[in-house]
Design a protein around this motif. Structure first.
Motif, mmCIF file in Angstrom:
data_model
loop_
_atom_site.group_PDB
_atom_site.id
_atom_site.type_symbol
_atom_site.label_atom_id
_atom_site.label_comp_id
_atom_site.label_asym_id
_atom_site.label_seq_id
_atom_site.Cartn_x
_atom_site.Cartn_y
_atom_site.Cartn_z
ATOM 1 N N SER A 21 1.165 -0.997 -0.273
ATOM 2 C CA SER A 21 0.576 -0.268 -0.297
ATOM 3 C C SER A 21 0.356 1.228 0.404
ATOM 4 O O SER A 21 2.274 0.927 0.098
ATOM 5 C CB SER A 21 -0.807 0.276 1.229
ATOM 6 O OG SER A 21 -0.518 0.725 2.539
ATOM 7 N N ALA A 22 0.303 2.502 0.517
ATOM 8 C CA ALA A 22 1.276 3.555 -0.229
ATOM 9 C C ALA A 22 1.680 3.864 1.299
ATOM 10 O O ALA A 22 2.130 5.412 1.101
ATOM 11 C CB ALA A 22 0.398 4.921 -0.146
ATOM 12 N N ASN A 23 1.509 2.693 2.226
ATOM 13 C CA ASN A 23 2.219 3.397 3.479
ATOM 14 C C ASN A 23 3.478 2.180 3.657
ATOM 15 O O ASN A 23 4.821 2.758 4.386
ATOM 16 C CB ASN A 23 1.287 2.391 5.026
ATOM 17 C CG ASN A 23 -0.216 2.759 5.417
ATOM 18 O OD1 ASN A 23 0.158 4.347 4.824
ATOM 19 N ND2 ASN A 23 -0.414 2.638 5.863
ATOM 20 N N GLY A 59 3.928 1.427 -2.941
ATOM 21 C CA GLY A 59 3.062 1.234 -3.072
ATOM 22 C C GLY A 59 1.899 2.523 -3.824
ATOM 23 O O GLY A 59 2.060 3.932 -3.092
ATOM 24 N N THR A 60 0.867 2.596 -4.205
ATOM 25 C CA THR A 60 0.017 3.616 -4.813
ATOM 26 C C THR A 60 -1.011 3.718 -3.707
ATOM 27 O O THR A 60 -1.861 4.857 -3.735
ATOM 28 C CB THR A 60 -0.387 3.763 -5.984
ATOM 29 O OG1 THR A 60 -1.158 3.263 -6.344
ATOM 30 C CG2 THR A 60 0.879 3.462 -6.509
ATOM 31 N N ASP A 61 -1.421 3.278 -2.905
ATOM 32 C CA ASP A 61 -2.998 3.243 -2.871
ATOM 33 C C ASP A 61 -3.363 2.705 -0.813
ATOM 34 O O ASP A 61 -2.281 2.327 -0.815
ATOM 35 C CB ASP A 61 -4.401 2.510 -3.690
ATOM 36 C CG ASP A 61 -4.512 2.466 -4.839
ATOM 37 O OD1 ASP A 61 -4.693 3.463 -5.557
ATOM 38 O OD2 ASP A 61 -4.297 2.414 -6.183
ATOM 39 N N ALA A 97 2.697 -9.544 -6.353
ATOM 40 C CA ALA A 97 3.081 -8.246 -5.752
ATOM 41 C C ALA A 97 2.369 -6.797 -6.504
ATOM 42 O O ALA A 97 3.119 -5.939 -7.152
ATOM 43 C CB ALA A 97 4.725 -8.380 -6.721
ATOM 44 N N VAL A 98 1.657 -6.914 -6.232
ATOM 45 C CA VAL A 98 0.079 -5.624 -6.874
ATOM 46 C C VAL A 98 1.082 -3.909 -5.618
ATOM 47 O O VAL A 98 1.212 -4.431 -4.525
ATOM 48 C CB VAL A 98 -0.691 -6.043 -6.258
ATOM 49 C CG1 VAL A 98 -1.499 -4.276 -6.119
ATOM 50 C CG2 VAL A 98 -1.060 -6.971 -6.680
ATOM 51 N N ARG A 99 1.105 -3.597 -6.583
ATOM 52 C CA ARG A 99 0.852 -2.279 -5.915
ATOM 53 C C ARG A 99 0.469 -1.233 -6.318
ATOM 54 O O ARG A 99 0.369 0.310 -5.469
ATOM 55 C CB ARG A 99 2.759 -1.982 -6.611
ATOM 56 C CG ARG A 99 4.109 -2.223 -6.104
ATOM 57 C CD ARG A 99 4.961 -2.125 -6.864
ATOM 58 N NE ARG A 99 4.772 -2.123 -8.630
ATOM 59 C CZ ARG A 99 5.914 -1.499 -9.431
ATOM 60 N NH1 ARG A 99 6.247 -0.710 -9.010
ATOM 61 N NH2 ARG A 99 5.194 -1.561 -10.826
ATOM 62 N N CYS A 100 -0.840 -1.596 -6.195
ATOM 63 C CA CYS A 100 -2.099 -0.342 -6.710
ATOM 64 C C CYS A 100 -3.083 -1.523 -6.924
ATOM 65 O O CYS A 100 -3.437 -2.552 -7.172
ATOM 66 C CB CYS A 100 -1.776 0.299 -8.598
ATOM 67 S SG CYS A 100 -1.156 -0.174 -9.101
ATOM 68 N N ALA A 101 -4.053 -0.405 -6.668
ATOM 69 C CA ALA A 101 -5.637 -1.112 -6.611
ATOM 70 C C ALA A 101 -6.231 -1.078 -8.181
ATOM 71 O O ALA A 101 -7.062 -2.162 -7.877
ATOM 72 C CB ALA A 101 -6.936 -0.766 -5.394
ATOM 73 N N THR A 102 -6.081 -0.338 -8.394
ATOM 74 C CA THR A 102 -6.782 -0.480 -10.104
ATOM 75 C C THR A 102 -5.454 0.074 -11.170
ATOM 76 O O THR A 102 -4.643 0.622 -10.902
ATOM 77 C CB THR A 102 -8.631 0.284 -10.714
ATOM 78 O OG1 THR A 102 -7.643 1.963 -9.791
ATOM 79 C CG2 THR A 102 -9.306 0.564 -9.499
ATOM 80 N N PRO A 103 -5.803 -0.251 -12.374
ATOM 81 C CA PRO A 103 -4.760 0.132 -13.344
ATOM 82 C C PRO A 103 -4.536 1.287 -13.467
ATOM 83 O O PRO A 103 -3.332 1.818 -13.791
ATOM 84 C CB PRO A 103 -5.089 -0.628 -14.671
ATOM 85 C CG PRO A 103 -6.829 -1.558 -14.560
ATOM 86 C CD PRO A 103 -7.064 -1.092 -13.083
ATOM 87 N N GLU A 104 -4.943 2.070 -13.040
ATOM 88 C CA GLU A 104 -4.917 3.637 -13.211
ATOM 89 C C GLU A 104 -3.620 4.298 -13.015
ATOM 90 O O GLU A 104 -3.015 4.972 -13.068
ATOM 91 C CB GLU A 104 -6.283 4.750 -12.962
ATOM 92 C CG GLU A 104 -7.836 4.314 -14.165
ATOM 93 C CD GLU A 104 -8.442 3.529 -13.950
ATOM 94 O OE1 GLU A 104 -8.087 2.362 -12.945
ATOM 95 O OE2 GLU A 104 -9.138 2.742 -14.469
#
Length: 230
Positions: free
Chosen positions: A13-15, A20-22, A213-220
């Motif tokens: 997450s952004a933390n 992370g971006t979200d 290895a997700v760094r954002c919730a949506t593609p945007e």
């Protein structure tokens, strides 16, 4: 027709600054919309997202897996690796994702972190050893990590023999039933990497785990995430 369940076990997450971006809540909301069976938001060297993630999970009915991504001492890598001592502003360190499989595991993760940071006055950056993790290894589950993880770093720098040594060290730390070989692959990764990871996992009867290895919730926000990692 029976459908397969999927839980994302390695999200940031952004933390986790510049990775992370979200917010944790945004990750949880999107995971629920996509029908995921669970989500692990792993902060680096801390569990800053735990409360926000837990509350968001309760609101939407999504199971939460707690964990962290620990920065290890570079000496965890074999001594003969040319990249063993690499440490500069572009190097994120040797990163080891660790998940809690129970309340006891959660307490042990907190104990690992607090013991490490309180062992030396003024310590701000983590350089954990496998011995420190072994001391509190009940009910925790290790993933071998992405390209920053010890297994793939050893594989890249020293080939299969070095990777095998590192993987056996991780098994000795928590037991083979608590280790998963992480195959978080990107489009630019060659097929041979997946083959190598499977070859390492199979004879040791280890699961091959494929988180995003997700760094954002949506593609945007993906372009922003790519800037963070550039």
């Amino acid at each position: 027709m029976q459908t397969s369940e999927y839980a994302e076990l390695h999200a940031h997450s952004a933390n986790t600054f510049l990775e992370g971006t979200d917010t944790p809540a945004a990750l949880v909301t999107q995971a629920q919309k996509l029908g995921l069976s669970g989500l692990a938001v792993l902060d680096v060297d801390g569990m800053y997202s735990a409360v926000q993630t837990a509350r968001a999970g309760e609101q939407v009915g999504l199971p939460i897996i707690y964990g962290t991504e620990l920065t290890l001492d570079h000496r965890v890598l074999p001594e003969d690796l040319p990249q063993r001592a690499t440490a500069n502003h572009n190097d994120l360190g040797v990163r080891l994702p660790v998940l809690a499989s129970s309340q006891t595991g959660y307490h042990n993760l907190c104990q690992i972190l607090s013991t490490h940071f309180l062992a030396e006055e003024g310590r701000r950056e983590a350089t954990l050893t496998l011995e420190e993790i072994h001391a509190f290894n009940d009910d925790i589950f290790i993933l071998t990590g992405t390209a920053h993880g010890p297994l793939r770093r050893a594989l890249t720098a020293g080939g299969m023999p070095s990777a095998a040594r590192v993987l056996d060290q991780l098994i000795d730390t928590v037991g083979s039933e608590h280790v998963g070989v992480e195959a978080s692959l990107q489009p630019h990764n060659p097929p041979s990497l997946a083959d190598a990871l499977a070859t390492l996992a199979d004879p040791r009867n280890l699961p091959l785990v494929e988180p995003g290895a997700v760094r954002c919730a949506t593609p945007e926000p993906q372009k922003l995430a790519e800037v963070f990692s550039a």
